[in-house]
Design a protein around this motif. Sequence first.
Motif, PDB file in Angstrom:
ATOM      1  N   LEU A 177       0.849  -1.183   0.000  1.00 37.59           N
ATOM      2  CA  LEU A 177       0.000   0.000   0.000  1.00 37.59           C
ATOM      3  C   LEU A 177       0.889   1.239   0.000  1.00 37.59           C
ATOM      4  N   PRO A 178       1.334   1.708  -1.151  1.00 34.95           N
ATOM      5  CA  PRO A 178       2.241   2.859  -1.194  1.00 34.95           C
ATOM      6  C   PRO A 178       1.511   4.163  -0.884  1.00 34.95           C
ATOM      7  N   ARG A 179       1.730   4.688   0.331  1.00 31.46           N
ATOM      8  CA  ARG A 179       1.111   5.946   0.761  1.00 31.46           C
ATOM      9  C   ARG A 179      -0.401   5.934   0.535  1.00 31.46           C
ATOM     10  N   SER A 180      -1.030   4.831   0.875  1.00 28.26           N
ATOM     11  CA  SER A 180      -2.479   4.677   0.664  1.00 28.26           C
ATOM     12  C   SER A 180      -3.245   5.243   1.851  1.00 28.26           C
ATOM     13  N   THR A 181      -3.112   6.535   2.054  1.00 24.85           N
ATOM     14  CA  THR A 181      -3.731   7.164   3.218  1.00 24.85           C
ATOM     15  C   THR A 181      -5.235   7.311   3.067  1.00 24.85           C
ATOM     16  N   ALA A 182      -5.736   7.308   1.821  1.00 29.36           N
ATOM     17  CA  ALA A 182      -7.178   7.461   1.591  1.00 29.36           C
ATOM     18  C   ALA A 182      -7.731   6.195   0.962  1.00 29.36           C
ATOM     19  N   MET A 183      -8.838   5.699   1.510  1.00 31.73           N
ATOM     20  CA  MET A 183      -9.501   4.524   0.936  1.00 31.73           C
ATOM     21  C   MET A 183     -10.937   4.456   1.450  1.00 31.73           C
ATOM     22  N   SER A 184     -11.765   3.723   0.756  1.00 33.04           N
ATOM     23  CA  SER A 184     -13.152   3.556   1.167  1.00 33.04           C
ATOM     24  C   SER A 184     -13.252   2.449   2.212  1.00 33.04           C
ATOM     25  N   ALA A 185     -14.381   2.405   2.906  1.00 36.18           N
ATOM     26  CA  ALA A 185     -14.612   1.346   3.890  1.00 36.18           C
ATOM     27  C   ALA A 185     -14.637  -0.012   3.208  1.00 36.18           C
ATOM     28  N   ARG A 186     -15.141  -0.046   1.993  1.00 35.01           N
ATOM     29  CA  ARG A 186     -15.188  -1.309   1.242  1.00 35.01           C
ATOM     30  C   ARG A 186     -13.786  -1.811   0.937  1.00 35.01           C
ATOM     31  N   GLU A 187     -12.907  -0.901   0.561  1.00 35.66           N
ATOM     32  CA  GLU A 187     -11.519  -1.288   0.290  1.00 35.66           C
ATOM     33  C   GLU A 187     -10.838  -1.779   1.566  1.00 35.66           C
ATOM     34  N   ALA A 188     -11.076  -1.081   2.661  1.00 33.32           N
ATOM     35  CA  ALA A 188     -10.478  -1.489   3.943  1.00 33.32           C
ATOM     36  C   ALA A 188     -10.964  -2.876   4.348  1.00 33.32           C
ATOM     37  N   ASP A 189     -12.240  -3.147   4.164  1.00 33.84           N
ATOM     38  CA  ASP A 189     -12.780  -4.470   4.496  1.00 33.84           C
ATOM     39  C   ASP A 189     -12.149  -5.556   3.626  1.00 33.84           C
ATOM     40  N   ALA A 190     -11.938  -5.242   2.349  1.00 34.22           N
ATOM     41  CA  ALA A 190     -11.332  -6.223   1.438  1.00 34.22           C
ATOM     42  C   ALA A 190      -9.894  -6.524   1.852  1.00 34.22           C
ATOM     43  N   LEU A 191      -9.156  -5.500   2.277  1.00 32.26           N
ATOM     44  CA  LEU A 191      -7.779  -5.705   2.730  1.00 32.26           C
ATOM     45  C   LEU A 191      -7.741  -6.531   4.017  1.00 32.26           C
ATOM     46  N   ARG A 192      -8.641  -6.233   4.937  1.00 30.88           N
ATOM     47  CA  ARG A 192      -8.697  -6.994   6.189  1.00 30.88           C
ATOM     48  C   ARG A 192      -9.023  -8.461   5.903  1.00 30.88           C
ATOM     49  N   GLY A 206       3.629   4.047   5.870  1.00 29.58           N
ATOM     50  CA  GLY A 206       2.763   5.078   6.418  1.00 29.58           C
ATOM     51  C   GLY A 206       1.397   4.466   6.718  1.00 29.58           C
ATOM     52  N   GLU A 207       0.732   4.950   7.760  1.00 28.60           N
ATOM     53  CA  GLU A 207      -0.530   4.334   8.162  1.00 28.60           C
ATOM     54  C   GLU A 207      -1.583   4.498   7.070  1.00 28.60           C
ATOM     55  N   PRO A 208      -2.152   3.413   6.583  1.00 24.86           N
ATOM     56  CA  PRO A 208      -3.150   3.513   5.513  1.00 24.86           C
ATOM     57  C   PRO A 208      -4.552   3.771   6.057  1.00 24.86           C
ATOM     58  N   GLY A 209      -5.392   4.364   5.212  1.00 22.86           N
ATOM     59  CA  GLY A 209      -6.803   4.507   5.540  1.00 22.86           C
ATOM     60  C   GLY A 209      -7.132   5.521   6.608  1.00 22.86           C
ATOM     61  N   VAL A 210      -6.314   6.561   6.746  1.00 17.49           N
ATOM     62  CA  VAL A 210      -6.645   7.589   7.744  1.00 17.49           C
ATOM     63  C   VAL A 210      -7.595   8.636   7.160  1.00 17.49           C
ATOM     64  N   PHE A 211      -7.828   8.576   5.843  1.00 20.58           N
ATOM     65  CA  PHE A 211      -8.833   9.395   5.170  1.00 20.58           C
ATOM     66  C   PHE A 211      -9.817   8.462   4.467  1.00 20.58           C
ATOM     67  N   ASP A 212     -11.042   8.926   4.237  1.00 18.46           N
ATOM     68  CA  ASP A 212     -11.970   8.112   3.457  1.00 18.46           C
ATOM     69  C   ASP A 212     -11.709   8.337   1.976  1.00 18.46           C
ATOM     70  N   GLU A 213     -12.552   7.761   1.107  1.00 23.16           N
ATOM     71  CA  GLU A 213     -12.310   7.850  -0.338  1.00 23.16           C
ATOM     72  C   GLU A 213     -12.473   9.261  -0.885  1.00 23.16           C
TER      73      GLU A 213
END
Length: 276
Positions: free
Chosen positions: A1-16, A29-36
């Motif tokens: 996840l190269p600097r993937s700071t923004a992602m949707s909840a759906r993307e986060a669920d798929a990664l989990r 860097g911490e991913p998903g600290v912003f939404d899509e």
Amino acid sequence: LPRSTAMSAREADALRDFATRGGTIIADGEPGVFDEHCKRLEKGQLSDLFDRTSQGGGFNSRPVARGKAVLLNTPILNYHQDRLVNKEGPIHAMFGDLLRSAGVRPVIAVTGTTGKPVVGIEAHTFRNGGANILALMTNPQLRVDDLGPPEFRSNERFAKPMTVRITLPTESFVYDMRAGKPLGRKREMTVTVEPYAPQIYSMSTEELPSFELSVPSRVARGSDALVSIRPTATSSAATHVMHIEVTNPSGESIEYYSGNIRAPRAAGVKLLPIAA
């Protein structure tokens, strides 16, 4: 996840879910600290997966069910500069170890002549039915004028021939596609890649067949000539692409008649309209 700071909840669920089922997630860097929509969130969407404590070793790894989440704590943004001056070693080695520990290994291995990892060569593989295609090319930094200090503004390290070793998963018939010649049955070979010029090889455990070209002996003006080409035996490749070159009586190539024929399994055809 190269600097993937923004992602949707759906993307986060798929990664989990990916990590839970045995996958390895690597983030710088911490991913998903912003939404899509790039709205800052109170809590990172994957903060439960990654270990953010400061540790040595270049990265923190945390098990996630059958998989794991890896958070890099060493800067990698300047890798594109470091490789130009032969300083990429630690990061290159770290990523190699991470990928191998995750079970990621190339089907066709491309290394230096000593068997060690090579820097400055891109390797792209394609599957064509029962055959594999390997394309190799040097990868200098294309915009060195944007790289800052003068010591980073030279492609000298990569703008020269590079010799590499190719190791196949099993002994195969190898063909140099650009030179149009067979290289025999091989498991390993050493090749030299020229700067800015790709090397492309086709590999198959079965010998690829020869081809028959069929053209009419005479064609009347104003009619069409049908050119066909077909393999003389069953081929392991799903598709063949042949280049047809048509010349005039003086031996000069006629560009608008020449071209490629795509032949999936069976025959490929090309229509040549003859002027009246």
